[in-house]
Scaffold this active site. Structure first.
Site, short mmCIF file in Angstrom:
data_model
loop_
_atom_site.label_atom_id
_atom_site.label_comp_id
_atom_site.label_asym_id
_atom_site.label_seq_id
_atom_site.Cartn_x
_atom_site.Cartn_y
_atom_site.Cartn_z
N LYS A 118 -9.84 8.54 24.74
CA LYS A 118 -9.75 9.41 25.92
C LYS A 118 -9.34 10.82 25.50
O LYS A 118 -8.56 10.99 24.55
CB LYS A 118 -8.73 8.80 26.89
CG LYS A 118 -8.58 9.48 28.23
CD LYS A 118 -7.59 8.68 29.08
CE LYS A 118 -7.32 9.31 30.41
NZ LYS A 118 -6.36 8.48 31.22
N SER A 199 -8.28 7.31 36.01
CA SER A 199 -8.48 8.46 35.13
C SER A 199 -9.18 8.11 33.83
O SER A 199 -9.83 8.95 33.23
CB SER A 199 -7.15 9.15 34.83
OG SER A 199 -6.38 8.45 33.90
N SER A 223 -4.78 3.44 35.85
CA SER A 223 -5.85 4.20 35.22
C SER A 223 -6.53 3.50 34.05
O SER A 223 -7.49 4.04 33.50
CB SER A 223 -5.34 5.58 34.77
OG SER A 223 -5.15 6.40 35.89
#
Length: 516
Positions: A118, A199, A223
């Protein structure tokens, strides 16, 4: 999963080209009308290691294939926008991994395997670390995040950065899940019009689309679990402190944790073990009991036999769980595998409205500390970021209300300590008391259910595992969670469910025949 079966059928059928003048069908997540399938696209790390070890495949060839798939599907075709940036050195690293393998150096189950992380993880290379924000584009980080160090030491190839909800879903509360100013809107490979949720959207969508076998996300509250479920992959939220947060753009150290995403529980367990370790930059890792754990070695397909699993009496809207068709279906599979399902009414921690302001204050404080570790950026404070966004609103002009509120947020230290202690302890007691009072081995819920926040606020672990598809073809999932440091048990239960689900497929005897 159905994607693997479809992939093999297409390969066996000899599909090897796509005509440019044909109107493409968004036949995700394989997208065979847009790119010729390859056996590597949806292979597990275990399968890839077998092919790499035999010489049938090289890491260079694997990286080339996955990069071609990203090229065809990330910004073109379905425009999945799951990858925010590709590592320009990926092929060079792959060649080095091939050389080490040829010389007899085996770094473990991730040797030569591509991984996406990420875009909140520092990587000391040519890539940005920006949390999806254009305000953070500048000089790359000077030091790897600890979990990135661990991945590199295990032989993993950092293929690139995955897209996310900007600032890990903390820019503004009305911004769509999976959107960032730098990466655009992440789309769900199963249904590009469906939500990607949470997210870590890009990390989940990339695995679901066959861009990588495994990826790394982060979670503060849902998330990892939510995007993994919505994109039909496995996702683990470890106990806070199991994985280091050093070199990770933060929201709140009270709840933040990295975590694996994968297509199989086995791969998720391998990735979790690879990333674990004690880190002087994050002293929370010193609290981990018993040192490193080989989670893969502890997976047991018979672990559900005799297990007592608690489930909530009610789901969304107060609907009894025993009337939910999806819960009825997975319940039969769990019972057939030997589990006893126990109805539980979890205490409501009743945090009230103060949880979000506390996260805002944490973000304000901890982002300031993180930004001190970065140089060569156009911003050095939250105020700078807010000013940058105001001057560069973009076409969407989604605003930044949460950043602005965080900048203004304050509590006295006495109030902050009292509220954060209550938040953590009340959620921990709700889980621990339920486990103890009902003699449970773990708790479970549908991944679409209401209990995900309990574990996140407690700092306790959870795992979502795919359970099939609903009538609209969207993924469904089952969520296992429990007390601190129970990752090994939760992974084993999830693995046993995963295997039982395979055994109950239409090609196998119906689960009802064995259900008690």
């Amino acid at each position: 999963m159905k994607t693997t079966a479809l992939l093999l059928a297409l390969v066996m059928g000899g599909l090897n080209c796509v005509h440019a003048d044909e109107e493409p069908e968004l036949d995700g997540p394989v997208f065979a009308s847009l790119i010729a399938p390859d056996p590597s696209d949806f292979a597990s790390t275990v399968q890839l290691q077998q092919r790499l070890a035999s010489g049938e495949l090289t890491s260079v060839a694997l990286v080339r294939q996955l990069l071609a798939r990203i090229e065809a599907l990330n910004k073109k075709g379905p425009r999945l926008n799951a990858v925010i940036e590709v590592n320009p050195d990926a092929l060079t690293i792959a060649a080095h991994m091939d050389k080490e393998r040829a010389e007899g150096r085996d770094l473990g189950p991730l040797h030569g395997v591509p991984v996406l992380v990420k875009d909140v993880f520092d990587t000391a290379d040519k890539m940005q670390t920006s949390a999806g924000s254009l305000a953070m584009v500048g000089q790359p980080a000077s030091k790897d995040a600890f979990v990135v160090q661990r991945l590199r030491a295990s032989g993993a190839i950092i293929l690139g950065k995955s897209n996310l909800s900007e600032w890990s879903n903390f820019r503004g509360r009305t911004i769509p899940h999976g959107w960032s100013g730098r990466g655009g809107q992440t789309r769900n490979p199963h249904n590009p019009d469906a939500t990607t949720c949470g997210s870590s959207s890009g990390s989940a969508a990339a695995v679901a689309a066959g861009f990588v076998p495994v990826s790394v996300g982060t979670e503060t509250n849902g998330s990892i679990i939510c995007p993994a479920f919505r994109n039909g992959v496995v996702g683990i939220r470890p106990t806070v402190g199991l994985l280091s947060r050093a070199g990770v753009i933060p929201i709140s150290s009270r709840q933040d944790t990295p975590g694996p995403m994968a297509r199989t529980v086995t791969d998720a367990a391998l990735l979790l073990s690879a990333m674990s370790g004690t880190d002087a930059r994050d002293t929370a890792t010193y609290q981990v009991p018993n040192g490193p754990v080989d989670y893969h070695a502890l997976l047991d397909r018979d672990s559900l036999r005799g297990a007592r699993l608690g489930y909530p009496l009610y789901g969304f809207g107060g609907v009894p769980m025993l009337t939910d068709p999806e819960f009825i279906r997975v319940g039969k599979i769990l019972k057939a595998a030997g589990a006893t399902l126990v109805p539980v009414l979890l205490a409501n921690p009743a945090e009230g409205a103060f949880t979000w302001p506390l996260l805002q204050l944490d973000f304000k404080r901890e982002l300031a500390v993180y930004l001190q570790t970065r140089s060569g950026l156009p911003v050095s404070t939250l105020s700078d970021i807010i000013a940058f966004n105001a001057s560069n609103p973009g076409e969407e002009n989604y605003g930044q209300g949460n950043l602005e509120q965080a900048q203004q947020q304050s509590f006295s230290q006495t109030s902050y300590f009292r509220m954060t202690s209550a938040l953590k302890n009340n959620n921990r007691m709700a889980i621990d008391n339920a486990l103890r009072n009902h003699s449970l081995d773990a708790l479970l819920d549908l991944s679409s259910g209401v209990l995900k926040s309990y574990g996140a606020r407690a700092g306790y672990p959870g795992i979502t595992v795919p359970s099939g598809f609903d009538e609209d073809g969207d993924p469904t999932g089952l969520y296992f969670f429990g007390t601190a440091w129970s990752e090994a048990s939760l992974l084993s239960f999830a693995y046993a469910f995963e295997q039982a689900l395979k055994d109950s497929s239409p090609a196998q005897p119906a689960p009802e025949a064995a259900a008690g």
